[in-house]
Motif scaffolding. Sequence first.
Motif, mmCIF file in Angstrom:
data_model
loop_
_atom_site.group_PDB
_atom_site.id
_atom_site.type_symbol
_atom_site.label_atom_id
_atom_site.label_comp_id
_atom_site.label_asym_id
_atom_site.label_seq_id
_atom_site.Cartn_x
_atom_site.Cartn_y
_atom_site.Cartn_z
ATOM 1 N N PRO A 1 0.836 -1.215 0.000
ATOM 2 C CA PRO A 1 0.000 0.000 0.000
ATOM 3 C C PRO A 1 0.863 1.255 0.000
ATOM 4 C CG PRO A 1 0.127 -0.900 2.200
ATOM 5 C CD PRO A 1 0.868 -1.861 1.315
ATOM 6 N N GLU A 2 0.292 2.353 -0.443
ATOM 7 C CA GLU A 2 0.990 3.634 -0.407
ATOM 8 C C GLU A 2 0.781 4.356 0.918
ATOM 9 O OE1 GLU A 2 0.112 6.031 -3.802
ATOM 10 O OE2 GLU A 2 1.173 4.702 -5.178
ATOM 11 N N VAL A 3 -0.202 3.907 1.704
ATOM 12 C CA VAL A 3 -0.486 4.530 2.999
ATOM 13 C C VAL A 3 -0.770 3.448 4.027
ATOM 14 C CG1 VAL A 3 -1.966 6.123 4.288
ATOM 15 C CG2 VAL A 3 -1.489 6.559 1.873
ATOM 16 N N GLN A 4 -0.142 3.562 5.201
ATOM 17 C CA GLN A 4 -0.456 2.717 6.356
ATOM 18 C C GLN A 4 -0.474 3.607 7.595
ATOM 19 O OE1 GLN A 4 2.828 -0.185 5.474
ATOM 20 N NE2 GLN A 4 1.343 -1.681 6.200
ATOM 21 N N THR A 5 -1.486 3.431 8.417
ATOM 22 C CA THR A 5 -1.622 4.241 9.625
ATOM 23 C C THR A 5 -2.044 3.352 10.787
ATOM 24 O OG1 THR A 5 -2.301 6.175 8.345
ATOM 25 C CG2 THR A 5 -2.786 6.210 10.677
ATOM 26 N N HIS A 6 -1.434 3.583 11.939
ATOM 27 C CA HIS A 6 -1.821 2.852 13.150
ATOM 28 C C HIS A 6 -1.900 3.822 14.316
ATOM 29 C CE1 HIS A 6 -0.693 0.603 16.931
ATOM 30 N NE2 HIS A 6 -1.791 -0.017 16.557
ATOM 31 N N VAL A 7 -2.979 3.740 15.088
ATOM 32 C CA VAL A 7 -3.156 4.542 16.291
ATOM 33 C C VAL A 7 -3.640 3.622 17.404
ATOM 34 C CG1 VAL A 7 -4.392 6.450 17.379
ATOM 35 C CG2 VAL A 7 -3.685 6.639 14.995
ATOM 36 N N ALA A 8 -3.015 3.730 18.574
ATOM 37 C CA ALA A 8 -3.440 2.954 19.743
ATOM 38 C C ALA A 8 -3.561 3.888 20.937
ATOM 39 C CB ALA A 8 -2.447 1.834 20.042
ATOM 40 N N LEU A 9 -4.669 3.792 21.655
ATOM 41 C CA LEU A 9 -4.922 4.617 22.841
ATOM 42 C C LEU A 9 -5.304 3.701 23.991
ATOM 43 C CD1 LEU A 9 -5.331 7.440 24.135
ATOM 44 C CD2 LEU A 9 -7.729 7.299 23.391
ATOM 45 N N GLN A 10 -4.644 3.904 25.132
ATOM 46 C CA GLN A 10 -5.007 3.130 26.304
ATOM 47 C C GLN A 10 -4.889 3.984 27.555
ATOM 48 O OE1 GLN A 10 -2.020 -0.057 25.852
ATOM 49 N NE2 GLN A 10 -1.280 0.500 27.890
ATOM 50 N N LYS A 11 -5.612 3.565 28.585
ATOM 51 C CA LYS A 11 -5.658 4.292 29.858
ATOM 52 C C LYS A 11 -5.744 3.282 30.982
ATOM 53 C CE LYS A 11 -7.207 7.693 32.816
ATOM 54 N NZ LYS A 11 -6.525 7.319 34.052
ATOM 55 N N SER A 12 -4.894 3.458 31.994
ATOM 56 C CA SER A 12 -4.904 2.574 33.157
ATOM 57 C C SER A 12 -5.599 3.255 34.325
ATOM 58 C CB SER A 12 -3.476 2.200 33.554
ATOM 59 O OG SER A 12 -2.889 1.374 32.583
ATOM 60 N N PHE A 13 -6.580 2.563 34.918
ATOM 61 C CA PHE A 13 -7.329 3.076 36.052
ATOM 62 C C PHE A 13 -6.981 2.257 37.298
ATOM 63 C CE2 PHE A 13 -9.850 3.904 32.274
ATOM 64 C CZ PHE A 13 -10.248 5.230 32.438
ATOM 65 N N LEU A 14 -6.676 2.940 38.369
ATOM 66 C CA LEU A 14 -6.403 2.269 39.633
ATOM 67 C C LEU A 14 -7.717 1.757 40.232
ATOM 68 C CD1 LEU A 14 -4.442 1.525 41.930
ATOM 69 C CD2 LEU A 14 -4.900 3.793 42.917
ATOM 70 N N ILE A 15 -7.752 0.466 40.589
ATOM 71 C CA ILE A 15 -8.930 -0.154 41.201
ATOM 72 C C ILE A 15 -8.598 -0.459 42.660
ATOM 73 C CG2 ILE A 15 -10.551 -2.070 41.114
ATOM 74 C CD1 ILE A 15 -10.714 -0.205 38.699
ATOM 75 N N GLU A 16 -9.327 0.186 43.574
ATOM 76 C CA GLU A 16 -9.139 -0.080 44.994
ATOM 77 C C GLU A 16 -10.342 -0.878 45.484
ATOM 78 O OE1 GLU A 16 -7.346 3.151 47.386
ATOM 79 O OE2 GLU A 16 -7.818 4.389 45.634
ATOM 80 N N ALA A 17 -10.116 -2.140 45.794
ATOM 81 C CA ALA A 17 -11.209 -3.052 46.168
ATOM 82 C C ALA A 17 -11.255 -3.219 47.683
ATOM 83 C CB ALA A 17 -11.019 -4.400 45.480
ATOM 84 N N ASN A 18 -11.708 -2.164 48.375
ATOM 85 C CA ASN A 18 -11.858 -2.208 49.840
ATOM 86 C C ASN A 18 -10.571 -2.662 50.517
ATOM 87 O OD1 ASN A 18 -14.602 -1.444 49.631
ATOM 88 N ND2 ASN A 18 -15.188 -3.588 49.288
ATOM 89 N N ASP A 19 -9.468 -2.081 50.047
ATOM 90 C CA ASP A 19 -8.151 -2.384 50.616
ATOM 91 C C ASP A 19 -7.754 -3.849 50.440
ATOM 92 O OD1 ASP A 19 -7.841 0.259 51.454
ATOM 93 O OD2 ASP A 19 -8.945 -0.163 53.320
ATOM 94 N N SER A 20 -8.367 -4.532 49.523
ATOM 95 C CA SER A 20 -8.022 -5.928 49.293
ATOM 96 C C SER A 20 -6.714 -6.019 48.520
ATOM 97 C CB SER A 20 -9.132 -6.624 48.496
ATOM 98 O OG SER A 20 -8.695 -7.898 48.054
ATOM 99 N N GLU A 21 -5.735 -6.714 49.066
ATOM 100 C CA GLU A 21 -4.462 -6.878 48.384
ATOM 101 C C GLU A 21 -4.607 -7.768 47.149
ATOM 102 O OE1 GLU A 21 -1.415 -8.227 50.963
ATOM 103 O OE2 GLU A 21 -1.601 -6.549 52.376
ATOM 104 N N PHE A 22 -5.601 -8.640 47.163
ATOM 105 C CA PHE A 22 -5.757 -9.560 46.040
ATOM 106 C C PHE A 22 -6.479 -8.902 44.881
ATOM 107 C CE2 PHE A 22 -7.951 -12.845 43.616
ATOM 108 C CZ PHE A 22 -6.924 -13.744 43.373
ATOM 109 N N TRP A 23 -7.621 -8.252 45.156
ATOM 110 C CA TRP A 23 -8.451 -7.736 44.071
ATOM 111 C C TRP A 23 -8.065 -6.330 43.630
ATOM 112 C CZ3 TRP A 23 -10.791 -11.142 41.376
ATOM 113 C CH2 TRP A 23 -11.292 -12.300 41.975
ATOM 114 N N GLY A 24 -7.296 -5.627 44.397
ATOM 115 C CA GLY A 24 -6.857 -4.302 43.989
ATOM 116 C C GLY A 24 -5.878 -4.393 42.827
ATOM 117 N N GLY A 25 -5.998 -3.469 41.881
ATOM 118 C CA GLY A 25 -5.111 -3.519 40.731
ATOM 119 C C GLY A 25 -5.429 -2.421 39.736
#
Length: 869
Positions: free
Chosen positions: A754-778
């Motif tokens: 091809p004469e043109v190729q374009t790629h765009v990627a957007l991501q966002k990380s959100f902190l999850i606090e699960a009632n101070d749970s060390e396992f489910w927090g992430g």
Amino acid sequence: MLACIKKVGLFGLALSVLAIPLTAQAQPAEAPAQPAEAPAAADAAVQGAPAAPSTYLESIETPSSGTVDVINESDGLAAEAEAVEAGDPPAFVSKEQEDRIEEIVVSARKRQELLEDTPVSVTALSETTLREAGVTRIDDIAELVPNLTFQTSSTGTEALVYIRGVGTPRALTSYDPGVGIYIDGIFVPRAQGSLLNVIDIAQVEVLRGPQGTLFGKNTIGGAINFTTQKPTDEVEAFVQVDVGNVDAPHSQWLNSVTTRAMLNLPVDIGPLKDRVFMRMAFGSENQAGYMYNEELDQGWNDRNSLSFLGSLRILPHEDVTIDITGNWDRSHARGEGGECVFVQPTGLQGLAPGLADYCQEERKPYHFGADWNQLFDIQSTGAWGVLNWDIGPLPGLDEFSLKAIGAWRQQYIRSRQDTDLTPAPAVNAAGIGDIPIPAPEGTDSLLAMQGRPAKAQQFQTELQVNGSALDGRLNFVGGYFLFLENAQNRGATAALVDTINTRSVQPQLTDNWSWALYSQASFDLLEWLQLTAGLRYTEDKKETTAEKYDCVPSAEGCSSFRESFNETNSKIFSTWNPMATLSATVPEDLIEDTVIDHLMGYFTYSSGFKGGGFNVIPPPADPLSGDQQPLQPFDPENMNSFELGFKTLSFDNRIATNLSLFYAKYDDIQVTAIRDLGYVDANGTPVIAQETLNAAKATTQGVELETVMNLGAGFRLEGSVGLFRGVYDNWDDAPSDVTTDFIDRSGETFRRVPEVQTHVALQKSFLIEANDSEFWGGYMTPRFDWYFQGPVRFQGPEYEAGLQGGYSLFNARLAYSFNGEATQLALWSQNLGNKRYRTNSIPLVTTFGIAQQLYGLPRTYGLELSHRF
């Protein structure tokens, strides 16, 4: 065999679920600040996640071995940073620097350098990037790299790669690739066996433009270098299971299963303690075919593969590192199915009853019919060793190191192909049985057509020196390279079997060798100005033996086979490939009051070549004299390229931008054509010839822009644009794609890219606090990818069905990392809009008046669960 592979893959899935906690990758560099219980650096290292420096590093210490890892600083201080040895995990990202751009170290010039300091157009993809983008096989990286194209072959198991318009349209052992593929520096020479599964990969580097000095022949378009993870001194493991669905009307739900597993173990036995480490990785992929063969009630375009990678690291001395690696990969699939398109009437159509009628019938999307049970079974095996010896200072030298490489690779290929992909008896080919050649009298006709499997093996050795002098102002690399190859292809073809019973067995034997001497040195003319120059001399010997045995027809089939051709030819091609680069880094005091943190520019001249060879399909006999024509050689392709590039870091290292502008003169381009010569042989069979010619001169030019932006608060934006234009300057005797005539293609643009190729990627990380749970927090991280490809012409403009218009593909992923970032659950979808697009068009227009249209993967979606411990 197919059922066996599926059972093994499902067994691996069950074992993973029942026996091992399923796992996830390390903390992404773009995530917001972590809780205090974030994993240690050694844990994060398993996945090869890159770290982010706070300020730009002016220089790095260069150990003897190459590296793909990341240099990290902390809290904005110019603390000492030291790159680890090749393949070792990088340092974990610091909490304070997660919004900074990662600095990756690459080995594009066979010594480790920061990506932003390397005057080469190179894209580096870390393990984290590969995983987040859903890359499981080498061809999946095409959407991430500008001006990189992977074209589908009819087998679906071969890599036909193009960079900046340069590649190869044929997947035969007699044709060299235009893009070199390397794994840990080991050259993978053929399309067969090069469609590698991505398992336990630390990084992929894609070098664009000729790399003929350091990487040698067959890198006229560029090189793709895979670096595998190497064993560490920690007990580590990783398991991933991915279940999903290919959105095809005829397929059952949950028809895709992919697994990955890794185990790292130090050998803690007596004198081997702290000196020997081992690592093993396994991968499987089982994906239902999305093209439906109505004739045989089968799904084609499937994926069924098993892969194993094992490595051993030995430290006999503090200055010596020995890495021994082996891999085994097997792909067992039905190959590509394609929709038949009627183009024009020809004389050969009448010899294949029903062919034209079938191709003019209207049928559902992704539906076709083929009467042969197609099969492509490729088994690839390899073993290689790399010795790195950091000798240290020598008289007149600040540093000196030695690297020795030895490798062996082998491919074993069984194939059975319905070339016309219709129920009509047109052309079939096979190399699957073990039938003597010529077939003995009385052998069943179908059995006699099975041919033999193809085999190929290669040996490679390389000795490389690396050093510096004059207080680091002079850096150099040089070496010797030797490559040996032997290949046997004993395929058989059957043409128009129901009408004129034409069958033949066509063995092809290849015996090649290549050796080279190369050197490249960089000298700091000023503190901010560097000159690099290099030269490589190569001798490339090609030897081919082509044979042909034709069927002697009888009422039962073939009563015997008679030899109609036996010819051996060899030729040595030699070449000199020079290069030169002038690069400048803007001094810091000139940009300290601007938003720019680092600015480097370079101008490069480079040259490369793609190996010559022989037309291995036996040429037809002279129609007048009856004399057989000898094997015809074709010469190497050559390219002289000029590139201007800029690399910047700005806004406190939150934005990285790389820009390349290139212009090249491309000469002796190898072009393959299949055409009807317009006369018949002694059996009354129309004579069809396949020819490879050095037919054209061309000019290529284009622009490549890549950027990464960390926008703060966990936002990350990645983007790239590739613009390319290749025009034939002089090609006035080109074969037509719809007639047997020759036409003038001067001024036409390149095919297949091809004469043109374009790629765009957007991501966002959100902190999850699960009632101070060390396992489910992430962290919850959504990611969205958009890829656009401009129109592609697979054949000349006289063939209207060969044009694929521009299209967009949308991919999405939602990942939740928890359990101290050790476990990850992800939902994903590829081709979210279910776009239907062609990946190739295979013409049989001048012979049978038809063409086959091959299509890309429709919408797929699934669930991924992984765990690291």
